[in-house]
Design an enzyme around this catalytic site. Structure first.
Site, PDB file in Angstrom:
ATOM      1  N   ASN A 139       0.826  -1.212   0.000  1.00 43.85           N
ATOM      2  CA  ASN A 139       0.000   0.000   0.000  1.00 43.85           C
ATOM      3  C   ASN A 139       0.860   1.262   0.000  1.00 43.85           C
ATOM      4  O   ASN A 139       0.375   2.342  -0.232  1.00 43.85           O
ATOM      5  CB  ASN A 139      -0.956   0.010   1.188  1.00 43.85           C
ATOM      6  CG  ASN A 139      -0.243  -0.043   2.512  1.00 43.85           C
ATOM      7  OD1 ASN A 139       0.602  -0.905   2.725  1.00 43.85           O
ATOM      8  ND2 ASN A 139      -0.538   0.877   3.402  1.00 43.85           N
ATOM      9  N   CYS A 188      -2.372   4.731   7.946  1.00 40.27           N
ATOM     10  CA  CYS A 188      -2.557   4.009   9.213  1.00 40.27           C
ATOM     11  C   CYS A 188      -1.331   4.128  10.114  1.00 40.27           C
ATOM     12  O   CYS A 188      -1.406   3.826  11.297  1.00 40.27           O
ATOM     13  CB  CYS A 188      -2.865   2.546   8.947  1.00 40.27           C
ATOM     14  SG  CYS A 188      -4.249   2.335   7.855  1.00 40.27           S
TER      15      CYS A 188
HETATM   16  N1  PMP Z   1      -4.658  -3.394   4.344  1.00 38.69           N
HETATM   17  C1  PMP Z   1      -4.135  -2.474   3.522  1.00 38.69           C
HETATM   18  C2  PMP Z   1      -3.165  -2.902   2.470  1.00 38.69           C
HETATM   19  C3  PMP Z   1      -4.499  -1.132   3.660  1.00 38.69           C
HETATM   20  O1  PMP Z   1      -3.972  -0.207   2.842  1.00 38.69           O
HETATM   21  C4  PMP Z   1      -5.421  -0.774   4.672  1.00 38.69           C
HETATM   22  C5  PMP Z   1      -5.801   0.670   4.862  1.00 38.69           C
HETATM   23  N2  PMP Z   1      -6.539   1.168   3.788  1.00 38.69           N
HETATM   24  C6  PMP Z   1      -5.943  -1.775   5.501  1.00 38.69           C
HETATM   25  C7  PMP Z   1      -5.526  -3.079   5.308  1.00 38.69           C
HETATM   26  C8  PMP Z   1      -6.896  -1.463   6.607  1.00 38.69           C
HETATM   27  O2  PMP Z   1      -8.103  -0.983   6.077  1.00 38.69           O
HETATM   28  P1  PMP Z   1      -9.253  -0.423   7.028  1.00 38.69           P
HETATM   29  O3  PMP Z   1      -8.632   0.691   7.802  1.00 38.69           O
HETATM   30  O4  PMP Z   1     -10.284   0.051   6.064  1.00 38.69           O
HETATM   31  O5  PMP Z   1      -9.737  -1.515   7.890  1.00 38.69           O
END
Ligand code: PMP
Length: 396
Positions: A151, A324
């Site tokens: 990501n 995150c």
């Molecule tokens: N996995 C990946 C690769 C992410 O980029 C993200 C954040 N978009 C997540 C998991 C967690 O997603 P969420 O915060 O929507 O639960």
């Protein structure tokens, strides 16, 4: 209007998706568990939506899809649920060094429960070393979890090869497909993942909804216990507007993904070409083996954070890394794993494109960034004296 280049952190809900969700807030608001007409209609929507998510990834049956509250929960259910399910067989799990923080922290949690978690390293482009992965496998290994793409730097992992190894060794393979699901089609019959994490927002659906795909025969222990919804695997009354929106987003993405990815790749390549004209700027991640919407750069002598703030003043919205992890002051674990020094990892800028990115957004950042980099380098105590002299001459 801002030039928004942070699609990896959040995507707007597609207006077609928003329309499709509306009836489920106050007209068709029923609970699928109810036996009256409202409940009956909700059940139909739920199962129709499940079918659309299955079609999105070419899953053989809608029964393979479990709705969750999002990618974090799907990762928890997939990895913890699989670990608990198989703990009699073994206690060893393999993840990659550059997994999303949710997987890394799930790994730490499982270690506290007595599991052993190994991390497979990546090369300087952020791609895992398949031989090292194979060598980490022991007769106690029960699960491999490696995301389809990073990501942060967009590097695509060799998932076909991981599947082949996992199948040969009879180990389940879980993959977080969030970073690639808006640009690279998924076909779980061609690449037979055992478990796959999907998110709605990453395909322009609402947040707070996601799914876990489970291959036929793969069962996980539930981690949310309650009324037994979602085939007993994920309890809690279903988020019907979210589910209907996610399904609509998947339906649209399925038909538009190839065209969209081609368009984004052209814009991304222009962005990379132009930004790399800035002296002492570098592309993080693999030059080709990367998601079509990701560009990640670093610039000698300056911090990503200062770039982000200066760009913000120019109404260009970017990130320095994963949203995150943005509240920690630590450098990106992904870039460190790729072999970057701390100061290099702090200098990175993540630009992610999406459905509503236009050429003028690219032109805007290409126009303002060189000046910002030059100004910040003149102020930076790290800038080499030769470069400083040259920059000052250019300024005059
Ligand atoms: N996995 C990946 C690769 C992410 O980029 C993200 C954040 N978009 C997540 C998991 C967690 O997603 P969420 O915060 O929507 O639960």
């Amino acid at each position: 209007m801002s030039a928004y280049l942070d699609y990896q952190a959040a995507k707007p809900v597609d207006p077609r998706v928003f329309e499709a969700m509306k009836p489920y807030f106050n007209e068709d608001f029923g609970n699928p568990s109810s036996l009256h007409n409202y409940g009956y209609r909700a059940t139909n929507t739920l199962e129709e939506s499940r079918r659309k998510i299955a079609e999105f990834i070419n899953a053989p049956s809608p029964d393979n899809i479990i709705f969750t509250s999002g990618a974090t929960e799907s990762n928890n259910l997939g990895v913890i649920g699989a670990a608990l399910r198989n703990k009699k067989k073994g206690n060893h799990i393999i993840i990659s060094e550059i997994e999303h923080i949710s997987i890394l922290n799930i790994g730490k949690f499982l270690e506290r429960q007595g599991f052993i978690v190994s991390k497979v390293p990546v090369d300087r482009f952020g791609i895992i070393n398949i031989n090292k992965l194979e060598r980490l496998i022991t007769d106690k290994t029960i699960l491999i979890s490696v995301s389809t793409a990073s990501n942060e730097i967009g590097s695509l992992q060799p998932v076909e090869e991981i599947v082949a190894i996992a199948q040969k060794k009879k180990i389940w393979f879980h993959s977080d497909a969030v970073a690639s699901e808006s640009t690279i089609p998924i076909d779980v019959q061609k690449v037979p993942f055992d478990l796959l994490t999907l998110s709605s927002n990453d395909i322009y659906g609402p947040r707070g909804i996601g799914a876990l795909y489970l291959k036929k025969g793969v069962r996980v222990n539930p981690i949310i216990i309650g009324g037994g919804q979602e085939m007993g695997i994920r309890s809690g009354s279903e988020n019907m507007p979210g589910i209907a929106g996610f399904a609509k987003a998947a339906e649209i993405m399925k038909t538009e993904i190839n065209e969209e990815a081609t368009r984004l790749k052209v814009l991304r390549d222009k962005l990379i070409r132009e930004i790399l004209k800035i002296p002492k700027s570098y592309l993080n991640g693999h030059p080709e083996q990367r998601t079509p919407n990701n560009a990640n750069f670093r610039f000698d002598y300056i911090e990503g954070e200062s770039l982000l703030l200066s760009l913000k003043d120019e109404k260009v919205e970017v990130a320095t890394g994963s949203a995150c992890s943005s509240k920690t002051l630590e450098p990106s674990h992904t870039l460190i794993s790729c072999g970057l020094l701390h100061e290099e990892a702090h200098g990175s800028l993540l630009l992610s494109l999406g459905r509503y990115t236009e050429e003028k957004d690219i032109d805007k950042i290409v126009e303002v960034l060189p000046g910002i980099v030059r100004r910040l380098r003149i102020l930076s105590p790290l800038t080499s004296s030769d470069l400083l002299k040259k920059l000052k001459e250019e300024e005059n």
